[in-house]
Design an enzyme around this catalytic site. Sequence first.
Site, mmCIF file in Angstrom:
data_model
loop_
_atom_site.group_PDB
_atom_site.id
_atom_site.type_symbol
_atom_site.label_atom_id
_atom_site.label_comp_id
_atom_site.label_asym_id
_atom_site.label_seq_id
_atom_site.Cartn_x
_atom_site.Cartn_y
_atom_site.Cartn_z
ATOM 1 N N ASP A 169 -4.367 -14.229 -3.541
ATOM 2 C CA ASP A 169 -3.915 -12.885 -3.184
ATOM 3 C C ASP A 169 -5.088 -11.969 -2.851
ATOM 4 O O ASP A 169 -6.247 -12.277 -3.148
ATOM 5 C CB ASP A 169 -3.113 -12.284 -4.341
ATOM 6 C CG ASP A 169 -1.696 -12.833 -4.382
ATOM 7 O OD1 ASP A 169 -1.253 -13.406 -3.375
ATOM 8 O OD2 ASP A 169 -1.043 -12.689 -5.434
ATOM 9 N N PRO A 229 -7.185 -9.716 -14.647
ATOM 10 C CA PRO A 229 -7.337 -8.394 -14.011
ATOM 11 C C PRO A 229 -8.508 -8.277 -13.039
ATOM 12 O O PRO A 229 -8.674 -7.227 -12.430
ATOM 13 C CB PRO A 229 -7.533 -7.462 -15.213
ATOM 14 C CG PRO A 229 -8.121 -8.329 -16.268
ATOM 15 C CD PRO A 229 -7.539 -9.703 -16.069
ATOM 16 N N MET A 254 0.762 -0.663 -9.685
ATOM 17 C CA MET A 254 0.993 -0.445 -8.255
ATOM 18 C C MET A 254 1.674 0.894 -7.992
ATOM 19 O O MET A 254 2.441 1.021 -7.033
ATOM 20 C CB MET A 254 1.857 -1.579 -7.668
ATOM 21 C CG MET A 254 1.261 -2.962 -7.886
ATOM 22 S SD MET A 254 2.330 -4.305 -7.291
ATOM 23 C CE MET A 254 3.639 -4.290 -8.503
ATOM 24 N N LYS A 289 -1.181 -9.620 0.571
ATOM 25 C CA LYS A 289 -0.692 -8.464 1.313
ATOM 26 C C LYS A 289 -1.665 -7.315 1.110
ATOM 27 O O LYS A 289 -2.106 -7.058 0.003
ATOM 28 C CB LYS A 289 0.693 -8.063 0.792
ATOM 29 C CG LYS A 289 1.713 -9.172 0.923
ATOM 30 C CD LYS A 289 2.969 -8.866 0.121
ATOM 31 C CE LYS A 289 3.869 -10.089 0.082
ATOM 32 N NZ LYS A 289 3.284 -11.218 -0.701
#
Lengths: 257, 257
Positions: free
Chosen positions: A35, A12, A168, A56
């Site tokens: 990422d 996390p 998300m 992203k």
Amino acid sequence: PPGFVSLVGAGPGDAGLLTRRGAERLRTADVVLYDALVDPAVLALAPSAHRFHVGKRAGRPSVSQRAIERLLVRAARAGKRVVRLKCGDPFVFGRGGEEALALAAAGVPFEVVPGVSSAVAAPALAGIPVTHRGTSAAFAVVAGHAEASYGPVLDGLAPGTLSLVVLMGVGERAGIAARLRARGWAAETPAALVLGASGELVHTWRGRLADLPGLALPPDRTHLPGTLVVGAVAALSLRSPHSTEAQPAARADARPT
Amino acid sequence: PPGFVSLVGAGPGDAGLLTRRGAERLRTADVVLYDALVDPAVLALAPSAHRFHVGKRAGRPSVSQRAIERLLVRAARAGKRVVRLKCGDPFVFGRGGEEALALAAAGVPFEVVPGVSSAVAAPALAGIPVTHRGTSAAFAVVAGHAEASYGPVLDGLAPGTLSLVVLMGVGERAGIAARLRARGWAAETPAALVLGASGELVHTWRGRLADLPGLALPPDRTHLPGTLVVGAVAALSLRSPHSTEAQPAARADARPT
């Protein structure tokens, strides 16, 4: 020698929550593809690797999934030890399955190194157990970035029978709450939102499902990853004695003050 | 100095899947209280600690939950650094919440160190991703040891809308399958059972939901912890090229032969 790809879950955030094997793979990596939300302290465990950010981020161009897969294959074919470092666990909304299939199709040997998923750890670090005897005997984990994805899942969950964790889903919190209310979840159902669970800026909101749509986020923390919890466990707050709001019980640095 | 309790998730077995912080807490522990299925290689990371087995095993007397809580409180009050080591994650059916509440009530400072949950890692180590783009956008995790607990949860899950992971449900597999069929899950729904995911004796069965009640386990492996997966992802098998059944893709030692 042939190359090798390790699909590694970074956990996390906090580098202490990386697995020992993940750390070992980083230490010996030639190439790391990581990422957007991977913590710099985790990356620092791969000091000798070439490190590429392929994540992203909202509003910025990003490397496409197919391009990431090509990079993995190319590096492995060049004989490199490659680590593909993903937030949380590679198979919890991490597209690890797609990358595994692409590697298999290309004949590139790989392994998966599971990680601590934010789905369980983010609530835990805010003092919320996703299961708790007498309160919740199950939990569901849903990706909340798009209604087309979460809608059918939420419609299929009978109200109140398990803890619901949405990853998300901060930006869609109003839509998620509306969908649950329409499905019959009570307005009074406890809800919590944990922002930046394992970092310095951790922020936890607690309230009722009905309050979620109107919730205003702290302006300095809207960039942080958020985990939404809905269900009776969201009302729990397991805190170490003497800990403060800024030092929740479940954080590693929560020592008596 | 006051004592301190760390509620640590040991992960799914393999010591490489313990977190770095978990390993550090074991290294400096004075006392370790551990569950039945914790791997000896994990315990070996606490060479200087007094180690007590407090786990429950079928057919043997075990230390009661209240007695475990009293042991934790007593050791901490004696100034010890105490590690409470649990399989997987402390808050995924680990009764970590109860222990946190007991410590808080006794004024004992504590922390939670999340772990890699078998709910995600056991399927992963058998090549099954609990989420997969286009196949499953969510998963639910249920404890399968007692119908009174899993029944209402399974009744509340619309068929086929998410991946279902059942922990501690090997003995109840017929009842679980019957309950899902009664709820409308198709007989043809893919199902998988992973026994001893992170150990040497790993065994994976794959089939259909309808086959689950009649499934015979390998006699030498009935003691292993089992993870049941139901849903379309259970038909996936992400394997590294050149790996064998005995060396599934997702295992750390899956190197080309």
